[in-house]
Structure formats: C-alpha cells, structure tokens
Design a protein around this motif. Structure first.
Motif, PDB file in Angstrom:
ATOM      1  N   VAL A  34       0.863  -1.176   0.000  1.00 59.12           N
ATOM      2  CA  VAL A  34       0.000   0.000   0.000  1.00 59.12           C
ATOM      3  C   VAL A  34       0.900   1.226   0.000  1.00 59.12           C
ATOM      4  O   VAL A  34       1.939   1.254   0.666  1.00 59.12           O
ATOM      5  N   MET A  35       0.531   2.246  -0.766  1.00 62.38           N
ATOM      6  CA  MET A  35       1.417   3.391  -0.965  1.00 62.38           C
ATOM      7  C   MET A  35       1.101   4.566  -0.040  1.00 62.38           C
ATOM      8  O   MET A  35       1.938   4.974   0.743  1.00 62.38           O
ATOM      9  N   GLU A  36      -0.123   5.105  -0.133  1.00 59.16           N
ATOM     10  CA  GLU A  36      -0.420   6.348   0.565  1.00 59.16           C
ATOM     11  C   GLU A  36      -1.812   6.372   1.174  1.00 59.16           C
ATOM     12  O   GLU A  36      -2.722   5.678   0.709  1.00 59.16           O
ATOM     13  N   VAL A  37      -1.938   7.201   2.199  1.00 58.55           N
ATOM     14  CA  VAL A  37      -3.233   7.577   2.757  1.00 58.55           C
ATOM     15  C   VAL A  37      -3.192   9.088   2.945  1.00 58.55           C
ATOM     16  O   VAL A  37      -2.260   9.617   3.565  1.00 58.55           O
ATOM     17  N   ALA A  38      -4.136   9.794   2.373  1.00 55.63           N
ATOM     18  CA  ALA A  38      -4.201  11.257   2.472  1.00 55.63           C
ATOM     19  C   ALA A  38      -2.913  11.909   1.976  1.00 55.63           C
ATOM     20  O   ALA A  38      -2.477  12.930   2.510  1.00 55.63           O
ATOM     21  N   GLY A  39      -2.297  11.313   0.964  1.00 52.96           N
ATOM     22  CA  GLY A  39      -1.063  11.855   0.420  1.00 52.96           C
ATOM     23  C   GLY A  39       0.158  11.597   1.283  1.00 52.96           C
ATOM     24  O   GLY A  39       1.239  12.115   1.011  1.00 52.96           O
ATOM     25  N   ILE A  40      -0.005  10.786   2.315  1.00 54.36           N
ATOM     26  CA  ILE A  40       1.090  10.460   3.243  1.00 54.36           C
ATOM     27  C   ILE A  40       1.593   9.057   2.921  1.00 54.36           C
ATOM     28  O   ILE A  40       0.816   8.101   2.877  1.00 54.36           O
ATOM     29  N   LYS A  41       2.885   8.921   2.700  1.00 55.17           N
ATOM     30  CA  LYS A  41       3.462   7.622   2.356  1.00 55.17           C
ATOM     31  C   LYS A  41       3.421   6.695   3.558  1.00 55.17           C
ATOM     32  O   LYS A  41       3.863   7.050   4.650  1.00 55.17           O
ATOM     33  N   ILE A  42       2.899   5.493   3.354  1.00 53.73           N
ATOM     34  CA  ILE A  42       2.835   4.494   4.423  1.00 53.73           C
ATOM     35  C   ILE A  42       4.121   3.673   4.403  1.00 53.73           C
ATOM     36  O   ILE A  42       4.483   3.090   3.383  1.00 53.73           O
TER      37      ILE A  42
END
Length: 316
Positions: free
Chosen positions: A221-229
């Motif tokens: 998974v890459m991002e949530v709300a533009g935030i890198k996980i």
C-alpha cells in the motif's frame, strides 16, 4: 609426506597479511546492509559536522501581514527565534571476533554473514531512535513561543479497526495542513501487523486488481491522504514501554512510554540527525588472541527539530 601448499584467500599477491582482501568485502557488506535496512535516516533532516560535540538548528517563528495606512512609518514586526541543539552520542558499534582456528575448521563463510548482521544491527538502532523521537516530538510543545507544538490523536480501536485508523491518518494530515507543514515528504510509520491490515482494506487497495496506490497480491500500500505508508519492523519494538532511564552513552533523550502508540505521522523536518563519524568499518588480525576482530561503528546524535511536523496516533 610433504606439507600442502596453502592458497590463502585473504592474502594479496601472497603477501604477509592473511586478511588483506577480506577487509574490502567486510566493509562493503556492512555498508550495503546498513543502507538496505535503514529507513528512518532518509526521512529526517541530516547534518554532518567535522568536529565538535553538538550542532545547532535555528528555529525562526512566523510573522504577519497587515495593511499600510498612508503616511504611517513602517517599523517592522518582531520575529521570534529559538534553537534546537542535537548532541553527538557516544560511538555506537557492533563487533564480532573470529578465531583463526575455528574459521579454518569451518566449512562455510561466516564473515559476510557477520558483516550483514552488524550493518543490520546499526541500522535498526538508528531507526529505533528516530522513530521514537517522532512520537516524542508529537507530544512536545512549540520550539518558538507562540508557535505550534505536536499533535496527538487518541483513537481507541486504531490498532484493530483499519477504517478508524485511516480516518485518524486523515486527521493527522489535516493537522499538518493547519500548521503549514509542507505536503511533500510526509510519512506514516507503522509496524508490519498494522501495515498488512491496511493492505487488506478495500478503501486503499482493490482485491481484484492493482492500482497506483498498491497491490493486494504483492501486499503493498502506498499512501493515505497523500502520506506515504512505511512498514518498519523496528516499530514493533519501538512502540513499547521504554520509559526507563536512558542507556549509558546516549546524550539525547529517546525513551518514553509508547505502549499505546499505533502509528507515527510526520514530515521530514520533524526530527534531525547530526553525524560526526559516519558509518565506518575496521578489521584487524590480533596475534595475541589468534583471531580477527571486525567492527562496524558510527558516532551520531538524533533530536526533535519541529514538533509541529509530528502527529502520534495512539489507542489511549
């Protein structure tokens, strides 16, 4: 019966040093392992100093804008200043001693594996300190008087309910926006158990096909709300009760109670690293002990720079 002619693998052109060629392999393995394992260093502000015991990071407050009345003298507005000082910790090292006779009897190479393990150990320690500081930063008050401090979000089921955790990450993004923290270079660090729960959430990753935000089949998974996980195994140990006194050799505060911390959301400016002695490797044969001592080491310090750039998500 004549003695066998030994081809020493570590000698350069049949020289006298039986370990001359091993050093290069050792150095490369430690460096490669450190770079491969370390994740947090690239997510912090790094400064290298050539001498001294600490480094200063100036903090400058905000100013305001106002309309000018014709004829009035413009005298300027006072902008507040402060500083953050990061002190170099004592030399941190990882070492191994290999007996010459044991190595001679052994039927497989151990040096390369030992080198990897030392690089990994140093990388994990760096990650742990920086990760803990992002949480401590989220709990800290403003550096400049009148400025913004960190943010703490309490989400009772964030560790079991991924929809709730996602909502909390969005809330962190909103808080960072409110404090004018840049949108690029934002990260959310979670332990593997939480990361793979996020991968299985349909809000982020489709179970039927991969998309730009991740791949269910690959467990990404890459991002949530533009935030890198970011998945970090060190988080499993770092998000624990570490409230006891600091270890000898630590000249900065890394410890706290993180038992209920689920995720750390932060911008690259939240924490900083000062390097005095970058990662270095040494290997030397000790004739008195009839073996080779291998050491990987560095001298760094880590500290909180901008508390407003950090947000903690915890269950209680």
């Amino acid at each position: 019966m004549a003695n066998a002619t030994v081809s020493f693998l570590g000698k350069e052109n049949s020289g006298s040093d039986a370990n001359a060629l091993f050093l290069k392999v050792f150095s490369g393995e430690v460096l490669a392992s450190f770079q491969r394992e370390n994740k947090m260093l690239g997510m912090s502000t790094v400064r290298t100093i050539s001498s001294g015991k600490s480094a200063q990071f100036p903090a400058i407050g905000r100013t305001t804008a106002s309309y000018h009345t014709a004829g009035n003298e413009i005298t300027g507005d006072a902008i507040k200043h402060a500083e953050k000082v990061i002190t170099i910790d004592d030399v941190l090292l990882s070492s191994a001693f290999i007996s010459q006779i044991d190595e001679a009897k052994n039927h497989y190479d151990v040096r390369s594996q030992y080198s990897k393990e030392m690089g990994s150990a140093l990388a994990k320690k760096t990650d742990a300190h920086l990760l803990q500081l992002t949480v401590l930063g989220a709990r800290a008050s403003a550096t400049v008087t009148g400025g913004d401090g960190g943010s703490v979000i309490t989400d009772a089921d964030a560790n079991t309910n991924m929809v709730s955790l996602i909502d909390s990450i969005f809330e962190c993004a909103e808080k960072l926006d409110d404090k004018d923290v840049p949108e690029e270079d934002r990260y959310c660090v979670v332990p593997p158990s939480i990361y793979y729960e996020l991968v299985q959430n349909d809000k982020l990753v489709s179970r039927d096909f991969s998309n730009a935000n991740g791949d269910f089949g690959k467990g990404v998974v890459m991002e949530v709300a533009g935030i890198k996980i970011v998945k970090l195994n060190t988080a499993t140990a770092s998000f624990a009760d570490l409230s006891s006194a600091s270890n000898t050799g630590q000249n900065n505060t890394y410890r706290g109670n993180f038992a209920t911390t689920v995720a750390s959301v932060f911008h690259k400016s939240a924490v900083g690293t000062v390097k005095l002695l970058d990662l270095a490797m040494e290997s030397e044969y000790d004739i008195r002990r009839q073996g080779t001592l291998m050491i990987g080491k560095y001298a760094m310090g880590h500290g909180i720079l901008r508390p407003e750039s950090a947000c903690e998500i915890k269950t209680s």
